[in-house]
Design a protein around this motif. Structure first.
Motif, PDB file in Angstrom:
ATOM      1  N   THR A   1      94.855  86.618 -16.201  1.00  0.00           N
ATOM      2  CA  THR A   1      94.186  85.328 -15.305  1.00  0.00           C
ATOM      3  C   THR A   1      92.760  85.760 -15.815  1.00  0.00           C
ATOM      4  O   THR A   1      91.502  85.471 -15.629  1.00  0.00           O
ATOM      5  N   GLY A   2      92.783  86.838 -16.863  1.00  0.00           N
ATOM      6  CA  GLY A   2      91.667  86.959 -18.178  1.00  0.00           C
ATOM      7  C   GLY A   2      90.998  88.127 -17.541  1.00  0.00           C
ATOM      8  O   GLY A   2      89.575  88.681 -17.775  1.00  0.00           O
ATOM      9  N   LYS A   3      91.264  88.869 -15.919  1.00  0.00           N
ATOM     10  CA  LYS A   3      90.015  90.028 -16.088  1.00  0.00           C
ATOM     11  C   LYS A   3      90.621  91.575 -16.207  1.00  0.00           C
ATOM     12  O   LYS A   3      91.706  91.238 -17.243  1.00  0.00           O
TER      13      LYS A   3
ATOM     14  N   TYR B   1      86.089  87.694 -19.227  1.00  0.00           N
ATOM     15  CA  TYR B   1      84.682  87.460 -20.019  1.00  0.00           C
ATOM     16  C   TYR B   1      84.129  86.526 -20.351  1.00  0.00           C
ATOM     17  O   TYR B   1      83.165  87.039 -20.284  1.00  0.00           O
ATOM     18  N   GLU B   2      83.898  85.826 -19.469  1.00  0.00           N
ATOM     19  CA  GLU B   2      83.184  84.474 -19.698  1.00  0.00           C
ATOM     20  C   GLU B   2      82.115  85.517 -18.471  1.00  0.00           C
ATOM     21  O   GLU B   2      81.169  84.620 -18.317  1.00  0.00           O
TER      22      GLU B   2
ATOM     23  N   SER C   1      83.385  83.873 -26.118  1.00  0.00           N
ATOM     24  CA  SER C   1      84.320  84.217 -25.042  1.00  0.00           C
ATOM     25  C   SER C   1      84.599  83.760 -24.081  1.00  0.00           C
ATOM     26  O   SER C   1      85.348  83.110 -22.697  1.00  0.00           O
ATOM     27  N   ALA C   2      85.922  82.505 -25.114  1.00  0.00           N
ATOM     28  CA  ALA C   2      87.154  81.532 -24.972  1.00  0.00           C
ATOM     29  C   ALA C   2      87.877  82.176 -24.204  1.00  0.00           C
ATOM     30  O   ALA C   2      88.231  83.951 -23.267  1.00  0.00           O
ATOM     31  N   LYS C   3      88.177  81.320 -23.633  1.00  0.00           N
ATOM     32  CA  LYS C   3      89.582  81.814 -21.940  1.00  0.00           C
ATOM     33  C   LYS C   3      90.176  82.372 -23.284  1.00  0.00           C
ATOM     34  O   LYS C   3      91.300  81.515 -24.264  1.00  0.00           O
TER      35      LYS C   3
END
Ligand SMILES: O=P(O)(O)OC[C@H]1O[C@@](CO)(OP(=O)(O)O)[C@@H](O)[C@@H]1O
Length: 424
Positions: free
Chosen positions: A220-222, A299-300, A413-415
């Motif tokens: 999930t990008g966390k 990051y976003e 801050s790209a996914k």
């Protein structure tokens, strides 16, 4: 440095410099041989005969040039530790170095490498005859014989550090730290260096580094957290024993598995430990960089909630410290005991995290601080590092199990994206 040729002085100098640079202490090696080669690039053993007045003069001139550059470096470049890599094999030479440094306000620590183990000496001679610029283009057997004669010439005048020199700060490493004699160590930096030197060994070994398998947070990008592995991460954990085998394990090698205390690394090493029976250790010091208030955010979200922090981290990623958390610099400091223990150990596989892996990698591969935090460390990839006399060899083995990429380029801050299987 003090010691006869082929006693591993250059190896020790290089390692000590890499260690100091990694902990942030400006250090440089001044190798007298390099200065001597400017005038005498390919001397034969007779050049080193103490009875050879011309040779003696040229060697003294080289030492003087190295020491004067060294003093200039201290003064102009604000250096902290200079390593004078030469034989410095007589009491007179050491007195001159000591006095010269003292007059310039510099403390001296003599590091003598004493070795009477024929096997180690032969190994070093072999290394020298194949790598020294003194012998380029020469038949290896001729080079080895000449080098042995050179050692004999040094032996004629060699004086080991003894009672007469007890006013000096020194450490004597006998047969690669089997026995260590320490004298007059007075400050923290010297004691740290001595401790480091005491841990060195030259037994062949490898160190394997792997990130944990893909985690639920990675999906999930966390960042941060303590989540479980994703199903693909679990597949990597199952594939790890075969991947390690594929990388080549020396016969009868005993490997120790190190993980952090977080679930994703412990789960990744689980099958490896069960299938091999290798000893497993959990280290708090191997836990991921603490992202403080940003823990469990993407990051976003960080870019949105803490735009100034996000920009500051991009500006100087090594030194930026998360609010309530850590910087890469902090991680290096807490990893120092890990490096000491790694130097003492033989074969180790470390299953850890993106930031921690970058720091350990930077130590072995001498990566500068402004680059190491940006290094790409893909998931589901095993790295094998093999220390050699003049640097560390690296090989990478990629498991054919897809995973997301957690790498973020500076200024974006790209996914996160899928990391295609099989991509190197
Ligand atoms: O310093 P950056 O590049 O942000 O990388 C560190 C980040 O990597 C992550 C993954 O994005 O580590 P991990 O390998 O433990 O999953 C984060 O937990 C951690 O904050």
């Amino acid at each position: 440095m003090v010691g006869l040729p082929a006693r591993g002085k250059s190896l020790i100098s290089g390692k000590a410099m890499r260690y100091l640079a990694w902990v942030g202490i400006p250090a440089r090696v001044f190798n007298v041989g390099t200065y001597r080669r400017q005038d005498t690039p390919h001397p034969n053993a007779a050049f080193f005969d103490p009875a050879n007045k011309e040779g003696e003069k040229a060697r003294r001139a080289a030492a003087e040039a190295a020491v004067s550059d060294m003093l200039r470096w201290f003064k102009e470049k604000n250096g902290t530790v200079a390593i004078l890599d030469a034989t410095n094999s007589t009491k007179a030479r050491r007195r001159w170095i000591y006095e010269t440094c003292k007059n310039a306000g510099i403390d001296t620590l003599f590091v003598e490498s004493v070795c009477d183990n024929e096997e180690i000496i032969m190994h070093n001679i072999l290394e020298v005859k194949t790598t020294s610029p003194d012998y380029v283009g020469l038949d290896p057997e001729v080079a080895a014989q000449d080098f042995r004669n050179r050692i004999r010439n040094y032996e004629k005048v060699y004086e080991t550090i003894d009672e007469d020199e007890k006013q000096y700060t020194y450490v004597k490493l006998i047969n690669v730290s089997s026995t260590v004699i320490i004298n007059q160590i007075k400050d923290y930096l010297s004691s740290r260096l001595v401790y480091y030197l005491q841990n060195l060994h030259i037994k062949p070994r490898s160190i394997w580094l792997s990130r944990h398998g893909e985690s639920e947070f990675n999906l999930t990008g966390k960042i941060g957290g303590d989540s479980n592995l994703s199903p693909r991460g679990e597949a990597y954990a199952r594939a790890l024993p075969a991947l390690l085998k594929q990388s080549g394990i020396p016969k009868n090698a005993k490997i120790t598995i190190w993980t952090s205390t977080l679930k994703r690394t412990i789960q990744t090493a689980r099958h490896l430990a069960a299938e091999t029976g290798y000893e497993k250790l959990e280290w708090k010091a191997l836990d991921e960089l603490d992202s403080g208030v940003c823990d469990s955010l993407t990051y976003e979200q960080i870019a949105e909630r803490y735009p100034e922090d996000f920009a500051a981290r991009d500006e100087d990623k090594y030194n930026y410290r998360y609010r309530g958390g850590e910087s890469y610099r902090d991680v290096v400091i807490r990893l120092e005991p890990i490096i000491m223990e790694l130097e003492r150990s033989e074969n180790v596989i470390i299953v850890t995290h993106q930031a921690v892996l970058r720091c350990i990698y930077a130590y072995f591969l001498n990566l500068p601080q402004d680059q190491s935090p940006w290094m790409q460390v893909p998931l589901h990839t095993l790295m094998k590092l093999t220390p050699r006399a003049y640097g560390t060899e690296e090989q990478r083995y990629k498991a054919n199990i897809p995973a997301v990429s957690t790498w973020r380029a500076k200024g974006t801050s790209a996914k996160h994206q899928e990391y295609p299987a099989g991509l190197k």
